[in-house]
Scaffold this motif. Structure first.
Motif, PDB file in Angstrom:
ATOM      1  N   TRP A  71       0.822  -1.205   0.000  1.00 18.84           N
ATOM      2  CA  TRP A  71       0.000   0.000   0.000  1.00 18.84           C
ATOM      3  C   TRP A  71       0.856   1.255   0.000  1.00 18.84           C
ATOM      4  O   TRP A  71       0.637   2.162  -0.798  1.00 18.84           O
ATOM      5  N   ARG A  72       1.828   1.320   0.900  1.00 15.84           N
ATOM      6  CA  ARG A  72       2.647   2.537   1.007  1.00 15.84           C
ATOM      7  C   ARG A  72       3.384   2.839  -0.295  1.00 15.84           C
ATOM      8  O   ARG A  72       3.394   3.975  -0.754  1.00 15.84           O
ATOM      9  N   MET A  73       4.020   1.829  -0.873  1.00 17.69           N
ATOM     10  CA  MET A  73       4.778   2.077  -2.103  1.00 17.69           C
ATOM     11  C   MET A  73       3.865   2.494  -3.241  1.00 17.69           C
ATOM     12  O   MET A  73       4.180   3.425  -3.987  1.00 17.69           O
ATOM     13  N   ARG A  74       2.738   1.854  -3.370  1.00 16.67           N
ATOM     14  CA  ARG A  74       1.812   2.215  -4.447  1.00 16.67           C
ATOM     15  C   ARG A  74       1.207   3.602  -4.221  1.00 16.67           C
ATOM     16  O   ARG A  74       1.004   4.361  -5.166  1.00 16.67           O
ATOM     17  N   LEU A  75       0.929   3.914  -2.975  1.00 21.92           N
ATOM     18  CA  LEU A  75       0.415   5.239  -2.641  1.00 21.92           C
ATOM     19  C   LEU A  75       1.423   6.310  -3.044  1.00 21.92           C
ATOM     20  O   LEU A  75       1.066   7.309  -3.685  1.00 21.92           O
ATOM     21  N   ILE A  76       2.670   6.099  -2.698  1.00 24.38           N
ATOM     22  CA  ILE A  76       3.745   7.048  -3.019  1.00 24.38           C
ATOM     23  C   ILE A  76       3.939   7.164  -4.527  1.00 24.38           C
ATOM     24  O   ILE A  76       4.088   8.271  -5.065  1.00 24.38           O
ATOM     25  N   LEU A  77       3.938   6.045  -5.211  1.00 22.31           N
ATOM     26  CA  LEU A  77       4.153   6.078  -6.658  1.00 22.31           C
ATOM     27  C   LEU A  77       2.997   6.758  -7.386  1.00 22.31           C
ATOM     28  O   LEU A  77       3.196   7.389  -8.422  1.00 22.31           O
ATOM     29  N   GLY A  78       1.808   6.675  -6.823  1.00 18.13           N
ATOM     30  CA  GLY A  78       0.650   7.302  -7.435  1.00 18.13           C
ATOM     31  C   GLY A  78       0.477   8.765  -7.063  1.00 18.13           C
ATOM     32  O   GLY A  78      -0.197   9.503  -7.771  1.00 18.13           O
ATOM     33  N   ALA A  79       1.070   9.173  -5.937  1.00 17.19           N
ATOM     34  CA  ALA A  79       0.915  10.562  -5.466  1.00 17.19           C
ATOM     35  C   ALA A  79       2.168  10.952  -4.687  1.00 17.19           C
ATOM     36  O   ALA A  79       2.201  10.867  -3.455  1.00 17.19           O
ATOM     37  N   ASN A  80       3.204  11.339  -5.412  1.00 18.78           N
ATOM     38  CA  ASN A  80       4.475  11.707  -4.794  1.00 18.78           C
ATOM     39  C   ASN A  80       4.262  12.761  -3.709  1.00 18.78           C
ATOM     40  O   ASN A  80       3.522  13.719  -3.904  1.00 18.78           O
ATOM     41  N   GLY A  81       4.867  12.538  -2.534  1.00 20.77           N
ATOM     42  CA  GLY A  81       4.753  13.471  -1.419  1.00 20.77           C
ATOM     43  C   GLY A  81       3.564  13.217  -0.509  1.00 20.77           C
ATOM     44  O   GLY A  81       3.324  13.973   0.427  1.00 20.77           O
ATOM     45  N   THR A  82       2.825  12.164  -0.753  1.00 24.12           N
ATOM     46  CA  THR A  82       1.612  11.853   0.003  1.00 24.12           C
ATOM     47  C   THR A  82       1.907  11.555   1.477  1.00 24.12           C
ATOM     48  O   THR A  82       3.017  11.184   1.843  1.00 24.12           O
ATOM     49  N   ALA A  83       0.890  11.677   2.293  1.00 26.74           N
ATOM     50  CA  ALA A  83       1.010  11.352   3.721  1.00 26.74           C
ATOM     51  C   ALA A  83       0.957   9.839   3.911  1.00 26.74           C
ATOM     52  O   ALA A  83       0.204   9.138   3.227  1.00 26.74           O
ATOM     53  N   ILE A  84       1.776   9.350   4.846  1.00 27.04           N
ATOM     54  CA  ILE A  84       1.803   7.918   5.184  1.00 27.04           C
ATOM     55  C   ILE A  84       1.450   7.791   6.657  1.00 27.04           C
ATOM     56  O   ILE A  84       2.079   8.427   7.512  1.00 27.04           O
ATOM     57  N   GLN A  85       0.458   6.983   6.938  1.00 28.31           N
ATOM     58  CA  GLN A  85       0.039   6.778   8.320  1.00 28.31           C
ATOM     59  C   GLN A  85       0.743   5.557   8.934  1.00 28.31           C
ATOM     60  O   GLN A  85       0.923   4.545   8.271  1.00 28.31           O
ATOM     61  N   PRO A  86       1.108   5.651  10.206  1.00 31.03           N
ATOM     62  CA  PRO A  86       1.657   4.484  10.901  1.00 31.03           C
ATOM     63  C   PRO A  86       0.533   3.522  11.263  1.00 31.03           C
ATOM     64  O   PRO A  86      -0.645   3.847  11.094  1.00 31.03           O
ATOM     65  N   PHE A  87       0.899   2.356  11.769  1.00 26.23           N
ATOM     66  CA  PHE A  87      -0.097   1.419  12.289  1.00 26.23           C
ATOM     67  C   PHE A  87       0.426   0.835  13.585  1.00 26.23           C
ATOM     68  O   PHE A  87       1.627   0.833  13.835  1.00 26.23           O
TER      69      PHE A  87
END
Length: 184
Positions: A71-87
């Motif tokens: 999820w994190r890598m795909r999120l970043i690749l789709g929207a550079n600079g996006t927020a990443i939440q911890p778990f």
């Protein structure tokens, strides 16, 4: 005292200093299989001490972390600079009942997801490795950094499983020694 996000990053990356992160990730499933294969359910679910995870729980955790990686890598690749939440890994272990999961199935899930993630990384153009997300606790994390973090995370947990295996082996020798003394 819990470690800070920076201490965590240093510890995890320290496990893979000078190593190729992708090569480390490629070997993890085979190492997990070798360490867990042939073990009884009791051995796989044995906890080295209260509050610590068993081998089975660690493998279940690694399978869930591979979902996070996807999820994190795909999120970043789709929207550079996006927020990443911890778990909260302990909440997930409780909610998803890692202690009741079949470690063989967890390993199969991990292997499938890992193979998929490695194929995605292999296909990335070089410039995409600089894409990043902003982790809420750890700050800027590029795809290259995440690949190293996941490799270090793998190594950290492989070492934990190796430690548990060594303790089980030692306990087995002690138990066998007691049996021999009783026979005399």
């Amino acid at each position: 005292m819990p470690e800070t996000p920076q201490q965590y990053i240093q510890r995890i990356l320290g496990h893979v200093d000078g190593q190729d992160a992708i090569k480390v990730q490629r070997t993890t499933a085979a190492k997990l299989k070798k360490l867990t294969q042939g073990r009884t359910s009791k051995e796989l679910k044995w906890k080295p001490e209260p509050g610590k995870w068993s081998m089975a729980e660690i493998v279940a955790h690694l399978a869930d972390v591979e979902i996070v990686a996807s999820w994190r890598m795909r999120l970043i690749l789709g929207a550079n600079g996006t927020a990443i939440q911890p778990f909260d890994q302990d909440a997930w272990a409780s909610v998803f009942q890692y202690n009741k999961l079949d470690p063989k199935k967890s390993l199969e899930v991990f292997q499938l997801l890992r193979d998929n993630n490695l194929a995605m990384l292999k296909a990335l153009p070089p410039e995409s490795w600089d894409n990043y997300g902003m982790h809420a606790e750890r700050g800027k994390e590029t795809i290259a950094h995440l690949a190293r973090m996941f490799a270090g995370h793998d190594t950290n947990h492989i070492r934990q499983i190796e430690s548990i295996a060594a303790r089980l082996k030692s306990a087995g020798r002690k138990s066998a020694g007691k049996k021999k003394k009783k026979r005399k």
